[in-house]
Design a protein around this motif. Structure first.
Motif, PDB file in Angstrom:
ATOM      1  N   TYR A 134       0.809  -1.215   0.000  1.00 46.61           N
ATOM      2  CA  TYR A 134       0.000   0.000   0.000  1.00 46.61           C
ATOM      3  C   TYR A 134       0.844   1.268   0.000  1.00 46.61           C
ATOM      4  O   TYR A 134       0.317   2.368   0.164  1.00 46.61           O
ATOM      5  CB  TYR A 134      -0.933   0.008   1.215  1.00 46.61           C
ATOM      6  CG  TYR A 134      -2.233  -0.703   0.972  1.00 46.61           C
ATOM      7  CD1 TYR A 134      -3.257  -0.080   0.258  1.00 46.61           C
ATOM      8  CD2 TYR A 134      -2.452  -1.988   1.427  1.00 46.61           C
ATOM      9  CE1 TYR A 134      -4.451  -0.718   0.026  1.00 46.61           C
ATOM     10  CE2 TYR A 134      -3.643  -2.651   1.209  1.00 46.61           C
ATOM     11  CZ  TYR A 134      -4.650  -2.006   0.505  1.00 46.61           C
ATOM     12  OH  TYR A 134      -5.838  -2.650   0.272  1.00 46.61           O
ATOM     13  N   LYS A 259       2.071  -5.825  -4.771  1.00 46.36           N
ATOM     14  CA  LYS A 259       1.381  -4.686  -5.373  1.00 46.36           C
ATOM     15  C   LYS A 259       0.406  -5.112  -6.467  1.00 46.36           C
ATOM     16  O   LYS A 259      -0.556  -4.420  -6.748  1.00 46.36           O
ATOM     17  CB  LYS A 259       2.410  -3.713  -5.946  1.00 46.36           C
ATOM     18  CG  LYS A 259       3.261  -3.040  -4.873  1.00 46.36           C
ATOM     19  CD  LYS A 259       4.215  -2.049  -5.483  1.00 46.36           C
ATOM     20  CE  LYS A 259       5.052  -1.359  -4.409  1.00 46.36           C
ATOM     21  NZ  LYS A 259       6.013  -0.406  -4.984  1.00 46.36           N
ATOM     22  N   GLU A 265      -9.778  -2.562  -1.387  1.00 45.41           N
ATOM     23  CA  GLU A 265      -9.250  -1.235  -1.079  1.00 45.41           C
ATOM     24  C   GLU A 265     -10.232  -0.491  -0.175  1.00 45.41           C
ATOM     25  O   GLU A 265     -11.453  -0.607  -0.345  1.00 45.41           O
ATOM     26  CB  GLU A 265      -9.043  -0.444  -2.370  1.00 45.41           C
ATOM     27  CG  GLU A 265      -8.426   0.936  -2.184  1.00 45.41           C
ATOM     28  CD  GLU A 265      -6.951   0.872  -1.832  1.00 45.41           C
ATOM     29  OE1 GLU A 265      -6.672   0.717  -0.622  1.00 45.41           O
ATOM     30  OE2 GLU A 265      -6.110   0.959  -2.733  1.00 45.41           O
ATOM     31  N   VAL A 267     -11.359   3.207   0.966  1.00 46.90           N
ATOM     32  CA  VAL A 267     -11.278   4.567   0.431  1.00 46.90           C
ATOM     33  C   VAL A 267     -12.107   5.494   1.321  1.00 46.90           C
ATOM     34  O   VAL A 267     -13.285   5.218   1.593  1.00 46.90           O
ATOM     35  CB  VAL A 267     -11.794   4.633  -1.021  1.00 46.90           C
ATOM     36  CG1 VAL A 267     -11.581   6.033  -1.600  1.00 46.90           C
ATOM     37  CG2 VAL A 267     -11.115   3.583  -1.884  1.00 46.90           C
ATOM     38  N   ASP A 271     -10.699  11.126   0.307  1.00 39.18           N
ATOM     39  CA  ASP A 271      -9.836  10.702  -0.788  1.00 39.18           C
ATOM     40  C   ASP A 271     -10.524  10.879  -2.140  1.00 39.18           C
ATOM     41  O   ASP A 271      -9.870  11.128  -3.161  1.00 39.18           O
ATOM     42  CB  ASP A 271      -9.426   9.236  -0.623  1.00 39.18           C
ATOM     43  CG  ASP A 271      -8.394   9.045   0.475  1.00 39.18           C
ATOM     44  OD1 ASP A 271      -7.703  10.023   0.802  1.00 39.18           O
ATOM     45  OD2 ASP A 271      -8.297   7.925   0.998  1.00 39.18           O
ATOM     46  N   THR A 290     -15.098   2.236 -12.664  1.00 38.87           N
ATOM     47  CA  THR A 290     -13.852   1.537 -12.345  1.00 38.87           C
ATOM     48  C   THR A 290     -13.958   0.015 -12.423  1.00 38.87           C
ATOM     49  O   THR A 290     -12.938  -0.676 -12.472  1.00 38.87           O
ATOM     50  CB  THR A 290     -13.370   1.904 -10.931  1.00 38.87           C
ATOM     51  OG1 THR A 290     -14.298   1.393  -9.961  1.00 38.87           O
ATOM     52  CG2 THR A 290     -13.260   3.421 -10.758  1.00 38.87           C
ATOM     53  N   ILE A 329      -8.655  -2.049  -9.266  1.00 38.43           N
ATOM     54  CA  ILE A 329      -8.216  -1.253  -8.116  1.00 38.43           C
ATOM     55  C   ILE A 329      -7.281  -0.141  -8.574  1.00 38.43           C
ATOM     56  O   ILE A 329      -7.368   1.005  -8.112  1.00 38.43           O
ATOM     57  CB  ILE A 329      -7.519  -2.145  -7.073  1.00 38.43           C
ATOM     58  CG1 ILE A 329      -8.499  -3.175  -6.480  1.00 38.43           C
ATOM     59  CG2 ILE A 329      -6.922  -1.293  -5.960  1.00 38.43           C
ATOM     60  CD1 ILE A 329      -9.628  -2.579  -5.670  1.00 38.43           C
ATOM     61  N   ASN A 330      -6.391  -0.461  -9.502  1.00 37.90           N
ATOM     62  CA  ASN A 330      -5.483   0.566 -10.026  1.00 37.90           C
ATOM     63  C   ASN A 330      -6.251   1.658 -10.749  1.00 37.90           C
ATOM     64  O   ASN A 330      -5.918   2.850 -10.643  1.00 37.90           O
ATOM     65  CB  ASN A 330      -4.463  -0.074 -10.979  1.00 37.90           C
ATOM     66  CG  ASN A 330      -3.469  -0.968 -10.266  1.00 37.90           C
ATOM     67  OD1 ASN A 330      -3.179  -0.758  -9.086  1.00 37.90           O
ATOM     68  ND2 ASN A 330      -2.943  -1.961 -10.966  1.00 37.90           N
ATOM     69  N   ASN A 333      -7.770   3.950  -8.193  1.00 37.10           N
ATOM     70  CA  ASN A 333      -6.787   4.882  -7.646  1.00 37.10           C
ATOM     71  C   ASN A 333      -6.494   6.029  -8.598  1.00 37.10           C
ATOM     72  O   ASN A 333      -6.327   7.180  -8.186  1.00 37.10           O
ATOM     73  CB  ASN A 333      -5.480   4.146  -7.296  1.00 37.10           C
ATOM     74  CG  ASN A 333      -5.653   3.173  -6.153  1.00 37.10           C
ATOM     75  OD1 ASN A 333      -6.485   3.394  -5.269  1.00 37.10           O
ATOM     76  ND2 ASN A 333      -4.888   2.102  -6.152  1.00 37.10           N
ATOM     77  N   ARG A 334      -6.465   5.706  -9.933  1.00 41.89           N
ATOM     78  CA  ARG A 334      -6.220   6.769 -10.906  1.00 41.89           C
ATOM     79  C   ARG A 334      -7.443   7.668 -11.071  1.00 41.89           C
ATOM     80  O   ARG A 334      -7.309   8.886 -11.194  1.00 41.89           O
ATOM     81  CB  ARG A 334      -5.849   6.150 -12.262  1.00 41.89           C
ATOM     82  CG  ARG A 334      -4.498   5.435 -12.279  1.00 41.89           C
ATOM     83  CD  ARG A 334      -4.053   5.190 -13.706  1.00 41.89           C
ATOM     84  NE  ARG A 334      -5.017   4.363 -14.448  1.00 41.89           N
ATOM     85  CZ  ARG A 334      -4.969   3.033 -14.497  1.00 41.89           C
ATOM     86  NH1 ARG A 334      -4.023   2.378 -13.826  1.00 41.89           N
ATOM     87  NH2 ARG A 334      -5.854   2.355 -15.174  1.00 41.89           N
ATOM     88  N   ASN A 337      -7.574   9.839  -7.994  1.00 37.97           N
ATOM     89  CA  ASN A 337      -6.281  10.412  -7.591  1.00 37.97           C
ATOM     90  C   ASN A 337      -5.916  10.016  -6.169  1.00 37.97           C
ATOM     91  O   ASN A 337      -5.502  10.858  -5.360  1.00 37.97           O
ATOM     92  CB  ASN A 337      -6.291  11.932  -7.719  1.00 37.97           C
ATOM     93  CG  ASN A 337      -6.451  12.378  -9.159  1.00 37.97           C
ATOM     94  OD1 ASN A 337      -5.828  11.819 -10.060  1.00 37.97           O
ATOM     95  ND2 ASN A 337      -7.304  13.390  -9.385  1.00 37.97           N
ATOM     96  N   ILE A 338      -6.099   8.746  -5.837  1.00 35.92           N
ATOM     97  CA  ILE A 338      -5.810   8.256  -4.488  1.00 35.92           C
ATOM     98  C   ILE A 338      -4.329   7.912  -4.377  1.00 35.92           C
ATOM     99  O   ILE A 338      -3.798   7.239  -5.243  1.00 35.92           O
ATOM    100  CB  ILE A 338      -6.679   7.028  -4.160  1.00 35.92           C
ATOM    101  CG1 ILE A 338      -8.152   7.421  -4.240  1.00 35.92           C
ATOM    102  CG2 ILE A 338      -6.348   6.464  -2.786  1.00 35.92           C
ATOM    103  CD1 ILE A 338      -9.106   6.271  -4.076  1.00 35.92           C
TER     104      ILE A 338
END
Length: 338
Positions: A134, A259, A265, A267, A271, A290, A329-330, A333-334, A337-338
């Motif tokens: 993480y 990773k 995840e 959140v 965030d 997502t 999950i990626n 995050n994008r 903007n996490i």
């Protein structure tokens, strides 16, 4: 990491100041009493302080001789002390242990809202792996030098010391830390560390290991927010493999081991949004944006809801738990903007 007291800078500063002060007094004294030039006055001061025994530039009168006696009496010990401190400081700069210590301390001083792991046994290693997955900043306090030398690398930051000592906890930046994970095998050590850590940082989140049932309540009373009993969890897990094997295997596949294998995840509202406006789960359209599915919701008051409804209102201070494949999950995050 070798534990070395950081005494160098204060002593070197004092030595240099004393040396400059005595030289200044000597130069001004010879300039005033013997009317020497500045160069001659400096020369006389240095040979007097160092007691090398060279002859005077010019014969000294009685006042100059008395001043010379005073300068010798006051400067010899100061000169010797200053030279020894400066020499030791220069030598220490090339000492690998001191260089590594200073490097570690600089890294620790930059840490903020980090995690402190106490001990690098089985539980400590597992904690480090998950925190690395993480990208959470953390430092490991370990007293066994052999363990440090074996596992030290660019990703792991070690501090050698006994975590039962308050000074070691402070060196690890406990006052600025977010969380402390205590993984030592002895419950008494964990209890003592939890008690000390809570006294130093009232807002610190503390997670501790416990081996005995009788230690659970004591560690909680000492200030731990969560107490984990690995043996109990392990036994429950093995029994579950008999009762609901397929479910346990599925849950095991959600475990974080690197990773690329993060499937769950957490959140926070902050965030995702910075405007403070409330939204429903339906409004944020997480699934279509997502591919992740919201499987849990934690309200600002700490209430948990499993599989929340689409009209569940997300408020500032709340959190959601999402489930998805690593690539989803990626993308999450994008997207936020996490």
């Amino acid at each position: 990491m070798i534990k070395i007291h950081n005494w160098g800078r204060p002593k070197i500063y004092i030595a240099i100041i004393l040396l400059i002060l005595v030289i200044s007094i000597g130069v001004l004294g010879f300039r005033f009493f013997s009317d020497y030039s500045w160069i001659d006055a400096l020369y006389m001061t240095v040979i007097t302080m160092s007691t090398v025994g060279f002859s005077e530039v010019h014969p000294l009168d009685d006042n100059a001789k008395l001043f010379t006696i005073f300068l010798i009496a006051t400067s010899v010990s100061i000169f010797a002390y200053s030279v020894s401190v400066i020499t030791e400081y220069i030598v220490s700069k090339s000492d690998p242990e001191r260089v590594q210590y200073r490097k570690t301390q600089k890294m620790i001083n930059k840490l903020e809202n980090h995690i402190i792991i106490i001990g690098y046994g089985r539980n400590g290693k597992q904690s480090a792996v998950k925190l690395l997955a993480y990208n959470k900043p953390f430092i490991i306090i370990e007293k066994d030098e052999a363990v440090i030398e074996r596992y030290q690398n660019d990703e792991l930051l070690f501090l050698k010391g006994n975590a039962t000592e308050d000074e070691v906890l402070k060196e690890a930046g406990i006052k600025n830390a977010e969380c402390l994970i205590c993984t030592l095998p002895e419950d008494a050590d964990n209890l003592f560390i939890v008690l000390s850590a809570r006294q130093i940082n009232k807002n610190l989140k503390i997670i501790s290991r416990a081996s005995q049932d009788t230690s659970y309540k004591k560690i909680r009373l000492a200030g731990a927010d969560n107490v984990i009993m690995p043996d109990r969890i392990g036994g429950d897990h093995m029994a579950s493999l008999v009762v609901v094997p397929d479910l346990i295997e599925f849950l095991d596949n959600l475990s974080i081991v690197g990773k690329r294998s993060i499937n769950i995840e957490e959140v926070s509202f902050e965030d995702m949004f910075d405007d403070g406006k409330e939204r429903t789960i339906l409004n944020i359209d997480m699934r279509s944006r997502t591919g992740c599915t919201i499987i849990g919701y934690k309200s600002p008051e700490g209430e948990y809801i499993v599989n929340p409804e689409a009209n569940t209102l997300l408020k500032p201070g709340s959190k959601i738990v999402v489930l998805g494949r690593p690539e989803q999950i990626n993308l999450l995050n994008r997207e936020f903007n996490i």
